[in-house]
Write an enzyme that holds these catalytic residues in place. Structure first.
Site, PDB file in Angstrom:
ATOM      1  N   LYS A  83      86.525  -3.872 -28.606  1.00 53.46           N
ATOM      2  CA  LYS A  83      85.627  -4.548 -29.584  1.00 53.46           C
ATOM      3  C   LYS A  83      86.656  -4.826 -31.008  1.00 53.46           C
ATOM      4  O   LYS A  83      86.561  -5.545 -31.556  1.00 53.46           O
ATOM      5  CB  LYS A  83      84.539  -3.946 -30.124  1.00 53.46           C
ATOM      6  CG  LYS A  83      83.271  -4.019 -29.139  1.00 53.46           C
ATOM      7  CD  LYS A  83      82.147  -3.480 -29.818  1.00 53.46           C
ATOM      8  CE  LYS A  83      80.997  -3.266 -28.933  1.00 53.46           C
ATOM      9  NZ  LYS A  83      79.676  -2.743 -29.250  1.00 53.46           N
ATOM     10  N   ASP A 119      76.344  -6.582 -33.623  1.00 54.14           N
ATOM     11  CA  ASP A 119      75.538  -5.211 -33.682  1.00 54.14           C
ATOM     12  C   ASP A 119      75.129  -5.045 -34.900  1.00 54.14           C
ATOM     13  O   ASP A 119      74.100  -4.413 -34.731  1.00 54.14           O
ATOM     14  CB  ASP A 119      76.749  -4.295 -32.998  1.00 54.14           C
ATOM     15  CG  ASP A 119      77.334  -4.428 -31.632  1.00 54.14           C
ATOM     16  OD1 ASP A 119      76.323  -4.754 -30.954  1.00 54.14           O
ATOM     17  OD2 ASP A 119      78.278  -4.014 -31.304  1.00 54.14           O
TER      18      ASP A 119
HETATM   19  P1  NDP Z   1      82.741   5.439 -30.330  1.00 50.90           P
HETATM   20  O1  NDP Z   1      83.689   6.114 -29.022  1.00 50.90           O
HETATM   21  O2  NDP Z   1      83.566   4.520 -31.236  1.00 50.90           O
HETATM   22  O3  NDP Z   1      82.528   6.669 -31.393  1.00 50.90           O
HETATM   23  C1  NDP Z   1      81.789   7.696 -30.644  1.00 50.90           C
HETATM   24  C2  NDP Z   1      81.057   8.600 -31.757  1.00 50.90           C
HETATM   25  O4  NDP Z   1      80.344   9.939 -31.398  1.00 50.90           O
HETATM   26  C3  NDP Z   1      82.268   9.223 -32.743  1.00 50.90           C
HETATM   27  O5  NDP Z   1      81.492   9.332 -34.170  1.00 50.90           O
HETATM   28  C4  NDP Z   1      82.370  10.660 -32.335  1.00 50.90           C
HETATM   29  O6  NDP Z   1      82.702  11.458 -33.077  1.00 50.90           O
HETATM   30  C5  NDP Z   1      80.943  10.955 -31.713  1.00 50.90           C
HETATM   31  N1  NDP Z   1      80.978  11.880 -30.475  1.00 50.90           N
HETATM   32  C6  NDP Z   1      81.493  11.844 -29.483  1.00 50.90           C
HETATM   33  N2  NDP Z   1      81.432  13.051 -28.918  1.00 50.90           N
HETATM   34  C7  NDP Z   1      80.772  13.777 -29.682  1.00 50.90           C
HETATM   35  C8  NDP Z   1      80.331  15.141 -29.511  1.00 50.90           C
HETATM   36  N3  NDP Z   1      80.531  15.748 -28.177  1.00 50.90           N
HETATM   37  N4  NDP Z   1      79.845  15.833 -30.476  1.00 50.90           N
HETATM   38  C9  NDP Z   1      79.663  15.091 -31.664  1.00 50.90           C
HETATM   39  N5  NDP Z   1      80.194  13.795 -31.774  1.00 50.90           N
HETATM   40  C10 NDP Z   1      80.751  13.151 -30.907  1.00 50.90           C
HETATM   41  O7  NDP Z   1      81.697   4.799 -29.558  1.00 50.90           O
HETATM   42  P2  NDP Z   1      80.594   3.755 -30.264  1.00 50.90           P
HETATM   43  O8  NDP Z   1      80.498   3.962 -31.457  1.00 50.90           O
HETATM   44  O9  NDP Z   1      81.026   2.348 -29.439  1.00 50.90           O
HETATM   45  O10 NDP Z   1      79.119   4.004 -29.353  1.00 50.90           O
HETATM   46  C11 NDP Z   1      78.376   5.232 -30.047  1.00 50.90           C
HETATM   47  C12 NDP Z   1      76.985   5.102 -29.327  1.00 50.90           C
HETATM   48  O11 NDP Z   1      76.245   3.989 -29.765  1.00 50.90           O
HETATM   49  C13 NDP Z   1      77.201   5.201 -27.873  1.00 50.90           C
HETATM   50  O12 NDP Z   1      76.320   5.919 -27.335  1.00 50.90           O
HETATM   51  C14 NDP Z   1      76.810   3.603 -27.416  1.00 50.90           C
HETATM   52  O13 NDP Z   1      76.169   3.524 -26.130  1.00 50.90           O
HETATM   53  C15 NDP Z   1      75.888   3.404 -28.551  1.00 50.90           C
HETATM   54  N6  NDP Z   1      75.704   1.869 -28.975  1.00 50.90           N
HETATM   55  C16 NDP Z   1      74.496   1.215 -28.761  1.00 50.90           C
HETATM   56  C17 NDP Z   1      74.245  -0.155 -29.080  1.00 50.90           C
HETATM   57  C18 NDP Z   1      73.017  -0.925 -29.080  1.00 50.90           C
HETATM   58  O14 NDP Z   1      72.841  -2.104 -28.752  1.00 50.90           O
HETATM   59  N7  NDP Z   1      72.017   0.039 -28.692  1.00 50.90           N
HETATM   60  C19 NDP Z   1      75.622  -0.919 -29.377  1.00 50.90           C
HETATM   61  C20 NDP Z   1      76.786  -0.238 -29.625  1.00 50.90           C
HETATM   62  C21 NDP Z   1      76.765   1.202 -29.284  1.00 50.90           C
HETATM   63  P3  NDP Z   1      84.270  11.655 -33.318  1.00 50.90           P
HETATM   64  O15 NDP Z   1      84.703  10.598 -34.325  1.00 50.90           O
HETATM   65  O16 NDP Z   1      84.486  13.115 -33.974  1.00 50.90           O
HETATM   66  O17 NDP Z   1      85.177  11.538 -32.178  1.00 50.90           O
END
Ligand code: NDP
Length: 300
Positions: A83, A119
């Site tokens: 993205k 989004d």
């Molecule tokens: P990214 O990988 O860019 O971000 C992941 C986020 O989750 C970060 O804030 C990260 O924190 C946090 N995170 C990951 N693992 C952990 C953990 N074990 N404990 C605490 N925090 C954690 O992913 P996206 O932003 O692209 O996606 C995030 C979610 O949104 C996904 O579940 C995805 O499926 C969903 N989504 C849904 C959409 C929809 O249309 N409904 C559209 C886009 C996404 P840190 O910064 O500290 O690593």
């Protein structure tokens, strides 16, 4: 030839144009719900196009993107992990997508590739569908008077933060595992908002305001039955709090279960998926998306 400049072939006109193509670029893509959503919509409007899954290893990304300029390509959706990295490969990037720094929809318009982020407005439409905020001129959604508590600072959270800021929200609070990443996102938004940040592991100073919307944009709950927010923190929020989890598979995460047990209103990310898809469909085809057909296909 441009694949899209005017309204593409419709049932009403009975036009039988060449077979058109649109698809999802990412790696992996096999899990995606997008074909389930888009193909019935294309078929319902008599658009002779197929929605395909284009799994693309990083070294093939440039070739894949430039192929979208070919005859018959309407464009594409973009998902993890591209993205952000597709932006410099496009001819034109919509200002909102440029601000967010992420593109999830590409449109072939006169052989130029235009990038959009659906989004962010998809999230606002989803929240409105769940009874939050009000619809304003040109389809804008106002969330004036609400406080948003955003969990996460990754790609999805970034889009959400800009969307929420543009909706006139009263207050935006960001919590993330990495505090530094939350601070970076807050700094971008802070031009127009005071934007307190907290670590997800230490949310005790979080002040629960009335009319709060808690949005989970982390991936916590995607693979394990855990919640990004401790139950005792959630329990401090008012009864009018709305909890939205961007995760849609599983359909009920631990966070949603906690919220519903506390009798808070709550919804999963299927509505956001639906609305981002409908907006992408409209960009590719220049036609109104058959929302109810898409919704029914998604629920099946
Ligand atoms: P990214 O990988 O860019 O971000 C992941 C986020 O989750 C970060 O804030 C990260 O924190 C946090 N995170 C990951 N693992 C952990 C953990 N074990 N404990 C605490 N925090 C954690 O992913 P996206 O932003 O692209 O996606 C995030 C979610 O949104 C996904 O579940 C995805 O499926 C969903 N989504 C849904 C959409 C929809 O249309 N409904 C559209 C886009 C996404 P840190 O910064 O500290 O690593």
């Amino acid at each position: 030839m441009s694949a899209r400049n005017t309204v593409v072939g419709s049932k009403q006109s009975g036009s039988k144009g060449p077979q058109l193509r649109v698809g999802l670029i990412g790696d992996p893509v096999a899990h995606s719900f997008s074909p389930r959503l888009q193909q019935p919509a294309l078929d319902a409007l008599g658009i002779p196009a197929t929605y395909e899954l284009w799994r693309t290893p990083a070294e093939q990304l440039l070739v894949r993107i430039r192929a979208l300029c070919q005859q018959g390509y309407l464009g594409a959706n973009v998902t993890i992990p591209y993205k952000e990295s597709v932006l410099p490969l496009l001819d034109v990037v919509d200002p909102l997508a440029a601000q967010i720094g992420a593109v999830n929809t590409i449109v072939n318009r006169d052989d130029y590739l235009h990038g959009y982020n659906t989004d962010a407005p998809g999230l606002l439409r989803a929240l409105h569908e769940h009874g939050l905020g009000c619809l304003q001129a040109e389809g804008m959604i106002s969330l004036k008077g609400y406080t948003a508590v955003l969990l996460g600072a990754g790609g999805a959270a970034r889009g959400a933060a800009f969307a929420l800021a543009s909706s006139g929200i009263e207050r935006l609070v960001i919590l993330n595992r990495s505090l530094e990443r939350a601070q970076l996102l807050a700094a971008l938004i802070q031009k127009s908002y005071e934007c307190p940040v907290f670590s997800l592991s230490d949310p005790n100073f979080l002040i629960p305001h009335s009319s709060s919307i808690i949005i989970n944009a982390t991936s916590v709950g995607l693979h394990e039955e855990v919640s990004p927010l401790p139950a005792d923190v959630l329990a401090r929020f008012n009864a009018d709090t709305f909890v939205y989890d961007m995760i849609y598979n599983p359909i009920q995460t631990n966070l949603l279960l906690q919220a519903r047990t506390m009798e808070l209103r709550a919804a999963n990310g299927l509505s956001m998926l639906l609305h981002q898809g409908a907006l992408a469909f409209e960009l590719w085809t220049n036609q109104s998306a058959p929302l109810e057909i898409m919704r029914a296909a998604l629920m099946r």
